[in-house]
Scaffold this active site. Sequence first.
Site, PDB file in Angstrom:
ATOM      1  N   THR A  86       0.164   5.729  -1.680  1.00 35.68           N
ATOM      2  CA  THR A  86      -0.464   6.925  -1.124  1.00 35.68           C
ATOM      3  C   THR A  86      -0.184   7.021   0.376  1.00 35.68           C
ATOM      4  OG1 THR A  86      -2.591   8.070  -0.901  1.00 35.68           O
ATOM      5  CG2 THR A  86      -2.654   5.694  -0.701  1.00 35.68           C
ATOM      6  N   TYR A 108     -12.737  -1.958  12.140  1.00 34.70           N
ATOM      7  CA  TYR A 108     -11.376  -1.450  11.949  1.00 34.70           C
ATOM      8  C   TYR A 108     -10.553  -1.690  13.220  1.00 34.70           C
ATOM      9  CZ  TYR A 108      -7.512   1.804  11.213  1.00 34.70           C
ATOM     10  OH  TYR A 108      -6.258   2.359  11.088  1.00 34.70           O
ATOM     11  N   GLY A 127       0.802  -1.221   0.000  1.00 35.78           N
ATOM     12  CA  GLY A 127       0.000   0.000   0.000  1.00 35.78           C
ATOM     13  C   GLY A 127       0.830   1.265   0.000  1.00 35.78           C
ATOM     14  N   GLY A 136       2.341   5.153   3.509  1.00 29.39           N
ATOM     15  CA  GLY A 136       3.084   4.121   2.777  1.00 29.39           C
ATOM     16  C   GLY A 136       3.990   4.741   1.729  1.00 29.39           C
TER      17      GLY A 136
END
Length: 309
Positions: free
Chosen positions: A38, A188, A35, A41
């Site tokens: 963006t 999450y 990832g 990362g």
Amino acid sequence: EAEVTGAFPSCRRYVAGGRCKSTAKMEGKVVIITGANTGIGKETARDLARRGKVIIACRDIAKAEAAASEIRAETGNQQVIVKKLDLADTKSIREFAEKFLAEEKELHILINNAGVMLCPYSKTADGFEMHMGVNHLGHFLLTFLLLERLKQSAPARIVNVSSLAHHGGRIRFHDLHGEKSYNRGLAYCHSKLANVLFTRELARRLQGKFQSQGEFTANALHPGSVYSDLVRHSFVMTWLWKIFSFFLKTPWEGAQTSVYCAVAEELDSVTGQYFSDCQPAYVSPRGRDDETARKLWNVSCELLGIQWE
């Protein structure tokens, strides 16, 4: 680098948090960052590309190529390579690992950075709830598939990007995929707790096994509250993030602890820990539960159809 601006520089400095001061070079070393097209990362990749070879592993190849060419131009390092990896599909994870192992003889650092947040209820290609599937199970499988190469390349490090949100999580073994009840905020949190528990159990299993080949460590971290597009699935959070952006870290600031865990010399033999602002941080009691960590490990292996002793 991030500039301290505005009317309240000391407040801004506090928000910015810790910085990685290590100037360690990584000539001849190979890093995988998931990832990295963006947010934090990408900033982690930008920093590490100044030190060594970086493989950006992403689902969106076009975005990843744009990020990679920007990083190549800025750092002068042509060894910034894009590979396709969709963590919501175990077939893609296995294909990525197979290609990587065929092409690269060494792997020194694996940064499990990619993540989804606040998704409406959905499932991965393999029927896992999206947060648990991408944030935990996808990275669990990826680490398993690359472990031997990391071992052979030791000293090696595994860095798992978790979150302060792990404090709100619990591992609901009776409803791991949220089919009985689902709350996207809690989903999450659960997945971020899974990251902490995975790191803890992985470190326990690695310790003492590979000392003859040099250190092999696994640590987790909280990057801070970062102004990025991770909240894109929530209109309210996107709106709040804009209003309070002054009090959020920039992606560069948010990447500092990831870089610290990847390169800091003082962490050569530190494993199984959790960091925030480039220093050890408090882990919730649930994040320190070894029994849950072991059970999650076994359940993850069952779900992925792997044997990882």
